[in-house]
Design an enzyme around this catalytic site. Structure first.
Site, PDB file in Angstrom:
ATOM      1  N   HIS A   1       0.884  -1.166   0.000  1.00  0.00           N
ATOM      2  CA  HIS A   1       0.000   0.000   0.000  1.00  0.00           C
ATOM      3  C   HIS A   1       0.928   1.224   0.000  1.00  0.00           C
ATOM      4  O   HIS A   1       1.999   1.177   0.618  1.00  0.00           O
ATOM      5  CB  HIS A   1      -0.812   0.142   1.283  1.00  0.00           C
ATOM      6  CG  HIS A   1      -1.737  -0.973   1.618  1.00  0.00           C
ATOM      7  ND1 HIS A   1      -1.330  -2.110   2.254  1.00  0.00           N
ATOM      8  CD2 HIS A   1      -3.076  -1.091   1.450  1.00  0.00           C
ATOM      9  CE1 HIS A   1      -2.387  -2.896   2.456  1.00  0.00           C
ATOM     10  NE2 HIS A   1      -3.450  -2.311   1.981  1.00  0.00           N
TER      11      HIS A   1
ATOM     12  N   ASP B   1       2.254   2.043   3.407  1.00  0.00           N
ATOM     13  CA  ASP B   1       3.239   1.140   4.039  1.00  0.00           C
ATOM     14  C   ASP B   1       4.658   1.598   3.772  1.00  0.00           C
ATOM     15  O   ASP B   1       5.572   1.309   4.545  1.00  0.00           O
ATOM     16  CB  ASP B   1       3.193  -0.286   3.452  1.00  0.00           C
ATOM     17  CG  ASP B   1       1.822  -0.880   3.405  1.00  0.00           C
ATOM     18  OD1 ASP B   1       1.020  -0.543   4.277  1.00  0.00           O
ATOM     19  OD2 ASP B   1       1.565  -1.696   2.478  1.00  0.00           O
TER      20      ASP B   1
ATOM     21  N   ASP C   1      -5.171 -13.828  -1.568  1.00  0.00           N
ATOM     22  CA  ASP C   1      -4.431 -13.438  -0.375  1.00  0.00           C
ATOM     23  C   ASP C   1      -4.477 -14.661   0.536  1.00  0.00           C
ATOM     24  O   ASP C   1      -5.534 -15.028   1.058  1.00  0.00           O
ATOM     25  CB  ASP C   1      -5.093 -12.241   0.321  1.00  0.00           C
ATOM     26  CG  ASP C   1      -4.581 -10.910  -0.226  1.00  0.00           C
ATOM     27  OD1 ASP C   1      -3.803 -10.937  -1.196  1.00  0.00           O
ATOM     28  OD2 ASP C   1      -4.964  -9.862   0.322  1.00  0.00           O
TER      29      ASP C   1
ATOM     30  N   ASP D   1      -0.973 -12.438   2.797  1.00  0.00           N
ATOM     31  CA  ASP D   1      -1.561 -11.347   3.578  1.00  0.00           C
ATOM     32  C   ASP D   1      -1.632 -11.872   5.015  1.00  0.00           C
ATOM     33  O   ASP D   1      -2.715 -12.122   5.558  1.00  0.00           O
ATOM     34  CB  ASP D   1      -2.934 -10.972   3.023  1.00  0.00           C
ATOM     35  CG  ASP D   1      -3.363  -9.597   3.486  1.00  0.00           C
ATOM     36  OD1 ASP D   1      -2.759  -9.096   4.446  1.00  0.00           O
ATOM     37  OD2 ASP D   1      -4.297  -9.025   2.889  1.00  0.00           O
TER      38      ASP D   1
HETATM   39  C1  XLS Z   1      -7.468  -6.347   4.949  1.00  0.00           C
HETATM   40  C2  XLS Z   1      -7.105  -6.655   3.574  1.00  0.00           C
HETATM   41  C3  XLS Z   1      -5.964  -5.808   3.030  1.00  0.00           C
HETATM   42  C4  XLS Z   1      -5.923  -5.903   1.532  1.00  0.00           C
HETATM   43  C5  XLS Z   1      -5.147  -4.808   0.875  1.00  0.00           C
HETATM   44  O1  XLS Z   1      -8.205  -7.092   5.597  1.00  0.00           O
HETATM   45  O2  XLS Z   1      -6.821  -8.005   3.454  1.00  0.00           O
HETATM   46  O3  XLS Z   1      -4.750  -6.175   3.602  1.00  0.00           O
HETATM   47  O4  XLS Z   1      -5.413  -7.135   1.111  1.00  0.00           O
HETATM   48  O5  XLS Z   1      -5.638  -3.566   1.174  1.00  0.00           O
HETATM   49 NI    NI Z   2      -5.992  -8.969   1.813  1.00  0.00          NI
HETATM   50 NI    NI Z   3      -7.462  -9.271   5.335  1.00  0.00          NI
END
Ligand code: XLS
Ligand code: NI
Ligand code: NI
Length: 434
Positions: free
Chosen positions: A100, A103, A295, A338
């Site tokens: 992001h 980040d 993710d 993630d």
């Molecule tokens: C949050 C989300 C975030 C997204 C990206 O719960 O998983 O991390 O993957 O903004």
């Molecule tokens: Ni995510």
């Molecule tokens: Ni998440």
């Protein structure tokens, strides 16, 4: 150079018998599975936010991690953070990473200052990437942490926030394209509501639909070849999020004419929060033609929130990859971790071990999924279960109408005989592979 990972050698594949905690026992990038290298199937990415930006806080306590890149509100430490991140990429050898904007750069006092910081870090990344193989799986904008987004980004009642969001996404798409990113993700943590008492839902959905159309138009305008992905999640941080799950997102995309332009990035923990399984979300997206990327993580089944743990369950991961492989596998998408450490896992080698374990679990899941596909047992069982539909009469019925079907049923005295669904047989079958 930082000394954060000092003493940790690049992680190698050593085979299933290895007892080295920082070696791959199953993830062997060059091993060919169903005609493709494992690395090219799994397309692992590391999430900058969990591994480098998150400081170990939870709703009841603050920072537990102490890192050489703290405090994170300065350009100098943002570069130390980038140095450490790329050092970890060198150690793990995964092909991708994701970020992001928030980040990677410190927030400035104005839009312009934040952008200047962001562009400086993007240049710094570009330089680092020029001497390495690691690539960008996706970029995204954090439009949920700063207080300006407390009431949403594209769904904010204030048009100035809509504008700020549009401008922010433009800069993140530009940066993603500059770094050769293969996807651009939108996750709308604040695109939803806290209470309907103050929310015009129809208007907010229209604004979100218009916003996503602007994103797609801009993608074409700048010639960005990546996929645009929306990431479903039912709640947290908002009480209710509009991108609830895969099926809800598909309905939204269709309503705003985007079902051929936008795909989904599905996350294990979000599936669980929505009351689904991960394979349910993947199979739904595949059936609707919008499976884009995943993710990978794991939710604690007791906690009821998004715990973002590293995956640790081969049977679950195997079924996820089974549906991904059945859909043809990833093209531009991949497996983004993630996932974050537990807040007591303080050390640099905890961070490496977490990824080594996650990558190994995914490799085992992939191998089991491929073995099931090659064996064909599940596919055969499904074929058999629907075999009645292979006849021309059955197919003709789909083009028929209720009255004609009635005549046939009443006239011929049709009386269907129930058949076993064989669920336990199939569960036992899967257990042979995992
Ligand atoms: C949050 C989300 C975030 C997204 C990206 O719960 O998983 O991390 O993957 O903004
Ligand atoms: Ni995510
Ligand atoms: Ni998440």
């Amino acid at each position: 150079m930082t000394d954060f990972f000092s003493g940790i050698a690049p992680v190698k594949y050593e085979g299933a018998d290895s007892t080295n905690p920082l070696a791959f026992r199953h993830y062997n990038p060059d091993e060919v599975v169903m005609g493709k290298r494992m690395e090219d199937h799994l397309r692992f990415a590391i999430a900058y936010w969990h591994s480098f930006a998150w400081e170990g806080g939870d709703p009841f306590g603050g920072q537990t991690f102490v890192r050489p890149w703290h405090p994170q509100d300065q350009m100098a430490t943002a570069k130390v953070k980038a140095d450490a991140a790329f050092e970890m990429f060198d150690i793990l050898g995964q092909p991708y990473f994701c970020w992001h904007d928030a980040d990677i750069r410190p927030e400035g006092d104005s839009f312009g200052e934040s952008l200047k910081n962001f562009e400086e870090i993007i240049d710094y990344f570009e330089e680092k990437m020029s001497t390495r193989k690691v690539k960008l799986l996706w970029g995204t904008a954090n439009m949920f942490s700063h207080r300006r987004w407390m009431s949403g980004a594209s769904t904010n009642p204030d048009p100035e926030v809509f504008a700020y969001s549009a401008a922010t996404v433009k800069t993140c798409m530009d940066a993603t394209k500059k770094l050769g990113g293969e996807n651009y993700v939108l996750w709308g943590g604040r695109e939803g509501y806290e209470t309907l008492l103050n929310t015009d839902m129809g208007r907010e959905l229209d604004h979100m639909g218009r916003f996503l159309n602007m994103v797609v138009d801009y993608k074409h305008k700048i010639g960005f070849e990546g996929q645009i992905l929306v990431e479903p999640k039912p709640q947290e941080p908002s009480k209710h999020q509009y991108d609830f799950d895969a099926a809800t997102c598909y309905g939204f995309l269709q309503k705003y004419g985007l079902e051929n332009e936008v795909k989904l990035n599905l996350e294990q923990g979000h599936a669980i929060l929505a009351g689904h399984s991960f394979e349910h979300e993947i199979a739904t997206a595949a059936a609707l033609g919008v499976l884009g990327s995943i993710d990978m993580n794991r939710n604690d089944y007791q906690s009821g929130w998004d715990t973002d743990q590293f995956p640790n369950n081969v049977p679950e991961v195997a079924l996820a990859y089974y549906h991904i492989l059945k859909d043809g596998g990833f093209t531009q998408g991949g497996t983004n971790f993630d996932a974050k450490l537990r807040r007591q896992s303080l050390d640099a080698d905890d961070l490496i071990a977490a990824h080594v374990g996650g990558m190994d679990i995914c490799a085992r899941g992939l191998k089991a999924a491929a073995a099931m596909i090659e064996d064909g047992g599940l596919e055969d069982a499904i074929k058999d279960r629907y075999a009645g539909w292979d006849t021309p009469e059955a197919q003709a019925m789909l083009g028929s109408d209720l009255a004609t079907i009635f005549d046939k049923v009443a006239g011929e005295g049709i009386n269907p005989a129930p058949k076993s669904g064989r669920q336990e047989m199939l569960e036992n079958y899967v257990n042979r592979f995992v």
